[in-house]
Scaffold this active site. Structure first.
Site, PDB file in Angstrom:
ATOM      1  N   GLU A   1     -10.711  -9.855   2.883  1.00 15.46           N
ATOM      2  CA  GLU A   1      -9.483  -9.455   3.570  1.00 15.46           C
ATOM      3  C   GLU A   1      -9.829  -9.357   5.052  1.00 15.46           C
ATOM      4  O   GLU A   1     -10.702  -8.577   5.448  1.00 15.46           O
ATOM      5  CB  GLU A   1      -8.965  -8.110   3.042  1.00 15.46           C
ATOM      6  CG  GLU A   1      -7.696  -7.669   3.783  1.00 15.46           C
ATOM      7  CD  GLU A   1      -7.050  -6.413   3.217  1.00 15.46           C
ATOM      8  OE1 GLU A   1      -7.279  -6.079   2.034  1.00 15.46           O
ATOM      9  OE2 GLU A   1      -6.315  -5.761   3.973  1.00 15.46           O
TER      10      GLU A   1
ATOM     11  N   THR B   1      -8.454   3.317   8.724  1.00 18.01           N
ATOM     12  CA  THR B   1      -9.650   2.468   8.758  1.00 18.01           C
ATOM     13  C   THR B   1      -9.738   1.787  10.127  1.00 18.01           C
ATOM     14  O   THR B   1      -8.784   1.176  10.580  1.00 18.01           O
ATOM     15  CB  THR B   1      -9.555   1.404   7.641  1.00 18.01           C
ATOM     16  OG1 THR B   1      -9.175   2.064   6.441  1.00 18.01           O
ATOM     17  CG2 THR B   1     -10.878   0.701   7.435  1.00 18.01           C
TER      18      THR B   1
ATOM     19  N   HIS C   1      -3.733  -4.775   7.823  1.00 19.01           N
ATOM     20  CA  HIS C   1      -3.953  -3.597   8.643  1.00 19.01           C
ATOM     21  C   HIS C   1      -3.066  -3.634   9.881  1.00 19.01           C
ATOM     22  O   HIS C   1      -3.162  -4.547  10.689  1.00 19.01           O
ATOM     23  CB  HIS C   1      -5.413  -3.397   9.063  1.00 19.01           C
ATOM     24  CG  HIS C   1      -5.718  -1.941   9.197  1.00 19.01           C
ATOM     25  ND1 HIS C   1      -5.405  -1.233  10.321  1.00 19.01           N
ATOM     26  CD2 HIS C   1      -6.207  -1.050   8.314  1.00 19.01           C
ATOM     27  CE1 HIS C   1      -5.719   0.034  10.120  1.00 19.01           C
ATOM     28  NE2 HIS C   1      -6.201   0.173   8.907  1.00 19.01           N
TER      29      HIS C   1
ATOM     30  N   HIS D   1       0.958   6.198   1.983  1.00 20.01           N
ATOM     31  CA  HIS D   1       1.696   7.144   2.829  1.00 20.01           C
ATOM     32  C   HIS D   1       2.868   7.826   2.135  1.00 20.01           C
ATOM     33  O   HIS D   1       3.461   8.735   2.702  1.00 20.01           O
ATOM     34  CB  HIS D   1       2.052   6.487   4.168  1.00 20.01           C
ATOM     35  CG  HIS D   1       0.795   6.147   4.917  1.00 20.01           C
ATOM     36  ND1 HIS D   1      -0.114   7.126   5.273  1.00 20.01           N
ATOM     37  CD2 HIS D   1       0.250   4.968   5.291  1.00 20.01           C
ATOM     38  CE1 HIS D   1      -1.158   6.547   5.861  1.00 20.01           C
ATOM     39  NE2 HIS D   1      -0.966   5.236   5.884  1.00 20.01           N
TER      40      HIS D   1
ATOM     41  N   HIS E   1      -5.721   3.573  -1.289  1.00 13.60           N
ATOM     42  CA  HIS E   1      -7.048   3.888  -0.753  1.00 13.60           C
ATOM     43  C   HIS E   1      -7.386   5.315  -1.181  1.00 13.60           C
ATOM     44  O   HIS E   1      -6.766   6.272  -0.711  1.00 13.60           O
ATOM     45  CB  HIS E   1      -6.999   3.770   0.776  1.00 13.60           C
ATOM     46  CG  HIS E   1      -8.335   3.950   1.440  1.00 13.60           C
ATOM     47  ND1 HIS E   1      -8.536   3.742   2.788  1.00 13.60           N
ATOM     48  CD2 HIS E   1      -9.556   4.309   0.947  1.00 13.60           C
ATOM     49  CE1 HIS E   1      -9.800   3.968   3.095  1.00 13.60           C
ATOM     50  NE2 HIS E   1     -10.437   4.326   1.995  1.00 13.60           N
TER      51      HIS E   1
ATOM     52  N   GLU F   1      -8.645   0.307  -2.621  1.00 12.31           N
ATOM     53  CA  GLU F   1      -9.487   0.274  -1.417  1.00 12.31           C
ATOM     54  C   GLU F   1     -10.453   1.431  -1.518  1.00 12.31           C
ATOM     55  O   GLU F   1     -10.043   2.559  -1.816  1.00 12.31           O
ATOM     56  CB  GLU F   1      -8.637   0.487  -0.172  1.00 12.31           C
ATOM     57  CG  GLU F   1      -7.835  -0.689   0.233  1.00 12.31           C
ATOM     58  CD  GLU F   1      -6.992  -0.344   1.438  1.00 12.31           C
ATOM     59  OE1 GLU F   1      -7.247   0.674   2.096  1.00 12.31           O
ATOM     60  OE2 GLU F   1      -6.074  -1.102   1.710  1.00 12.31           O
TER      61      GLU F   1
ATOM     62  N   ASN G   1       0.850  -1.188   0.000  1.00 10.34           N
ATOM     63  CA  ASN G   1       0.000   0.000   0.000  1.00 10.34           C
ATOM     64  C   ASN G   1       0.895   1.250   0.000  1.00 10.34           C
ATOM     65  O   ASN G   1       1.733   1.409   0.900  1.00 10.34           O
ATOM     66  CB  ASN G   1      -0.895  -0.042   1.244  1.00 10.34           C
ATOM     67  CG  ASN G   1      -1.813   1.156   1.334  1.00 10.34           C
ATOM     68  OD1 ASN G   1      -1.375   2.285   1.137  1.00 10.34           O
ATOM     69  ND2 ASN G   1      -3.074   0.937   1.654  1.00 10.34           N
TER      70      ASN G   1
ATOM     71  N   ARG H   1      -7.198  12.808   1.429  1.00 12.62           N
ATOM     72  CA  ARG H   1      -6.113  13.292   2.277  1.00 12.62           C
ATOM     73  C   ARG H   1      -4.726  12.827   1.829  1.00 12.62           C
ATOM     74  O   ARG H   1      -3.736  13.427   2.172  1.00 12.62           O
ATOM     75  CB  ARG H   1      -6.351  12.900   3.739  1.00 12.62           C
ATOM     76  CG  ARG H   1      -6.192  11.430   3.993  1.00 12.62           C
ATOM     77  CD  ARG H   1      -6.249  11.119   5.467  1.00 12.62           C
ATOM     78  NE  ARG H   1      -7.606  11.199   5.979  1.00 12.62           N
ATOM     79  CZ  ARG H   1      -8.013  10.495   7.023  1.00 12.62           C
ATOM     80  NH1 ARG H   1      -7.181   9.723   7.670  1.00 12.62           N
ATOM     81  NH2 ARG H   1      -9.261  10.588   7.445  1.00 12.62           N
TER      82      ARG H   1
ATOM     83  N   ARG I   1      -9.449   7.971  -0.527  1.00 13.57           N
ATOM     84  CA  ARG I   1     -10.399   8.348   0.525  1.00 13.57           C
ATOM     85  C   ARG I   1     -11.303   9.479   0.036  1.00 13.57           C
ATOM     86  O   ARG I   1     -10.916  10.275  -0.826  1.00 13.57           O
ATOM     87  CB  ARG I   1      -9.652   8.790   1.782  1.00 13.57           C
ATOM     88  CG  ARG I   1      -8.837   7.680   2.429  1.00 13.57           C
ATOM     89  CD  ARG I   1      -8.291   8.120   3.773  1.00 13.57           C
ATOM     90  NE  ARG I   1      -9.330   8.166   4.780  1.00 13.57           N
ATOM     91  CZ  ARG I   1      -9.555   7.216   5.673  1.00 13.57           C
ATOM     92  NH1 ARG I   1      -8.787   6.159   5.730  1.00 13.57           N
ATOM     93  NH2 ARG I   1     -10.531   7.324   6.545  1.00 13.57           N
TER      94      ARG I   1
HETATM   95  N1  PXP Z   1      -5.834  -3.322   4.210  1.00 13.67           N
HETATM   96  C1  PXP Z   1      -6.825  -2.410   4.313  1.00 13.67           C
HETATM   97  C2  PXP Z   1      -8.205  -2.842   3.957  1.00 13.67           C
HETATM   98  C3  PXP Z   1      -6.566  -1.096   4.714  1.00 13.67           C
HETATM   99  O1  PXP Z   1      -7.574  -0.213   4.826  1.00 13.67           O
HETATM  100  C4  PXP Z   1      -5.232  -0.710   4.968  1.00 13.67           C
HETATM  101  C5  PXP Z   1      -4.922   0.720   5.301  1.00 13.67           C
HETATM  102  O2  PXP Z   1      -5.134   1.518   4.190  1.00 13.67           O
HETATM  103  C6  PXP Z   1      -4.237  -1.689   4.836  1.00 13.67           C
HETATM  104  C7  PXP Z   1      -4.561  -2.991   4.484  1.00 13.67           C
HETATM  105  C8  PXP Z   1      -2.814  -1.374   5.125  1.00 13.67           C
HETATM  106  O3  PXP Z   1      -2.696  -1.036   6.464  1.00 13.67           O
HETATM  107  P1  PXP Z   1      -1.333  -0.489   7.044  1.00 13.67           P
HETATM  108  O4  PXP Z   1      -1.044   0.799   6.360  1.00 13.67           O
HETATM  109  O5  PXP Z   1      -1.624  -0.340   8.499  1.00 13.67           O
HETATM  110  O6  PXP Z   1      -0.286  -1.526   6.754  1.00 13.67           O
END
Ligand code: PXP
Length: 239
Positions: free
Chosen positions: A150, A100, A190, A9, A42, A69, A6, A48, A44
């Protein structure tokens, strides 16, 4: 076990100064080079971090599958139908949340989710449902015809003591076994980092992990390629 990286960030860093760098698409290309199996973003509702242009660029340039996402908000669904990611993962979204906070409630939002899934699936987008490790939610995911689920590892990752940690790990394991027995492809994610990922990677019924924050944080110091390679090595050494 597959790894979805992901890159949200990277965009968080960019938006901290409203600059044009660092570009999530570059991070996605480096993750691909390092051996990631898919890219996760994601989009959003408050934009953001990731913007629509990021999703379009990643879809266009990166070869590994894109997992978007998204909430079930009408505008977001329309964007997904336009961009056509390989996969959409439906997640709940609250404006003021830091990240989330839990899985999407398939019982409470059954009809809306079913309608959104119909639209996505008829556009050949695979649909994943991000849910808490609860049997009733898995049953609803099956009823909805999800391509995969998931499992939310957030409560496990954030647990404050050993007892709570064991409880959530056990729930995730049992849920993964149950879902796999029922024929679902099981992903999880997550809050996973280079340490707490080990026990999750040991659950053989889980076939994919989606990880963002910890990888991007490590990439700040060691670079994206090393950060992704290190995570892949840890995951592979557990199974
Ligand atoms: N899976 C889902 C469904 C999420 O919403 C997120 C956060 O965007 C992640 C995985 C990844 O989470 P993290 O950034 O905490 O590794």
């Amino acid at each position: 076990m597959k790894l979805g990286v992901n890159v949200d960030h990277i965009a968080t860093l960019r938006e901290a100064r409203h600059t044009v760098y660092p570009a999530p698409v570059v991070g996605a290309l480096l993750a691909e080079y390092a051996g990631a199996d898919s890219i996760v973003v994601h989009l959003r509702e408050d934009r953001r971090h990731i913007k629509e242009e990021d999703v379009i660029l990643i879809k266009k340039i990166v070869k590994i599958p894109l997992n978007l996402e998204m909430s079930i908000n009408k505008d977001i669904v329309n964007i997904a139908l336009k961009v056509k990611p390989n996969q959409a993962t439906l997640v709940p979204e609250r404006r003021r949340e830091l990240t989330t906070e839990g899985g999407i409630d398939l019982i409470k939002h059954y009809r809306r989710i079913r309608d959104v899934m119909d639209r996505l699936k008829s556009n050949k987008i695979r649909v994943s449902l991000f849910i808490d490790p609860i049997k009733e939610q898995i049953d609803k995911a099956i009823q909805l015809g999800a391509d995969l689920i998931e499992l939310n590892t957030g409560r496990y990752s954030e647990s404050k003591n050993k007892k709570e940690n064991r409880k959530w790990l056990n729930r995730i394991r049992l849920s993964a076994q149950y879902a796999k027995r029922k024929g679902l492809f099981v992903a999880a994610g997550h809050g996973l980092d280079y340490d707490n990922v080990k026990e999750i990677a040991n659950i053989k019924e889980i076939e994919e992990l989606n990880i963002g924050h910890s990888i991007i944080c490590r990439a700040v110091f060691v670079g994206m390629v090393s950060a992704v390679e290190e995570m892949i090595e840890i995951i592979n050494s557990q199974t």
